[in-house]
Design an enzyme around this catalytic site. Sequence first.
Site, mmCIF file in Angstrom:
data_model
loop_
_atom_site.group_PDB
_atom_site.id
_atom_site.type_symbol
_atom_site.label_atom_id
_atom_site.label_comp_id
_atom_site.label_asym_id
_atom_site.label_seq_id
_atom_site.Cartn_x
_atom_site.Cartn_y
_atom_site.Cartn_z
ATOM 1 N N ARG A 137 0.841 -1.209 0.000
ATOM 2 C CA ARG A 137 0.000 0.000 0.000
ATOM 3 C C ARG A 137 0.871 1.253 0.000
ATOM 4 N NH1 ARG A 137 -3.598 -0.654 5.170
ATOM 5 N NH2 ARG A 137 -4.628 1.224 4.373
ATOM 6 N N HIS A 168 -0.886 7.074 7.487
ATOM 7 C CA HIS A 168 -1.425 7.101 8.846
ATOM 8 C C HIS A 168 -0.415 7.842 9.717
ATOM 9 C CE1 HIS A 168 -3.015 3.443 6.873
ATOM 10 N NE2 HIS A 168 -4.124 3.660 7.570
ATOM 11 N N HIS A 180 -5.423 -3.162 13.469
ATOM 12 C CA HIS A 180 -6.784 -3.684 13.400
ATOM 13 C C HIS A 180 -7.011 -4.735 14.487
ATOM 14 C CE1 HIS A 180 -6.355 -2.061 9.298
ATOM 15 N NE2 HIS A 180 -7.663 -1.926 9.326
ATOM 16 N N ASP A 250 -8.778 7.086 13.033
ATOM 17 C CA ASP A 250 -8.962 5.787 12.383
ATOM 18 C C ASP A 250 -10.132 5.106 13.091
ATOM 19 O OD1 ASP A 250 -8.578 3.654 10.684
ATOM 20 O OD2 ASP A 250 -6.432 3.471 11.071
#
Length: 338
Positions: A137, A168, A180, A250
């Site tokens: 990413r 981020h 996560h 987030d």
Amino acid sequence: MTHGPLMLDLEGYELTDDERELAVHPMVGGIILFSRNYRDPAQLEYLTRSIRELRPDILISVDHEGGRVQRFRNGFTRIPPMASLGALFMKDPEAALELAWDIGWLMASELLAYGLDFTFAPVLDLDYGTSDVIGDRAFSGRPDVVTRLADALIEGLHEAGMPAIGKHFPGHGFVAADSHVDLPVDERSFSEIDASCLKPFTALCPMLDGVMPAHVIYKQVAPEPAGFSPYWLKDILRRQLGFKGVIFSDDLGMAGAAIAGDYGARTHAALSAGCDMVLVCNDRAGALQVLDALEDYEFSPRSEQRLAALSVHSRPTLDALDADPRYNRVADLLESLV
């Protein structure tokens, strides 16, 4: 108040009765869409139109970066992972920069035409080869390469009329843990972070319309994850870097956010630290807890002003996009790369 401080998700392809009620709640200011909300372009157009019939100015967003994080696929141009741009940059910088601009413009044009306001992109993290959740990413492991390619992609987004949201902050790529499912801890000093991960954010702050901080603790800098840290958000991002745009938390449902307490405590911690809007995804009970926690919340007029600036008022029509030779050229080029 037009834009409340909560962004929430939806269950499926159409709004449920409960979601219609939530969409008009004064503390709800945004909707984020996922793959479960997309069947085909016609369904997406109907869904976004249904949302706007209830709330014309509500912000509609998506994580649509390219590569493995592209929520809409069938009927949309496939976007390659950003790491492919970094690899091309090492061989042909000018070709990579042109392609980054094209990707930003096309990605934004497609999303805008179907009623969305923005995607949470670009990723400004560095790829150290240790983080699976970041990985390809990221554009590159080199701050200068990330900065130049992200700059070109942001210009493409802006040319199409879409805001750019960098993530981020101040950098998630160094730690192996995935926020996560875990709470990553970065042991580096501020000077080490400043000399590496922070560089793209520092350089691109004037161009970014929004920033999303990481659910990562930078142990030598502050005791809280960046998204709950007044030091990172107010002292560094706002005051030192001079960032004027929106700060999004987030997802507060992620494991990396649990350290702040229950959903109400997470919400107040994020907003007090400097976030303008909090995201609660994949947990409707959690979103309802947030709304309860915000019942007497006095929302900052400055935050409302920042969020209002993200609303898109001019969009390409689908017919105009299909007839645009530039769109067809770029779409064909990208399809040949994935």
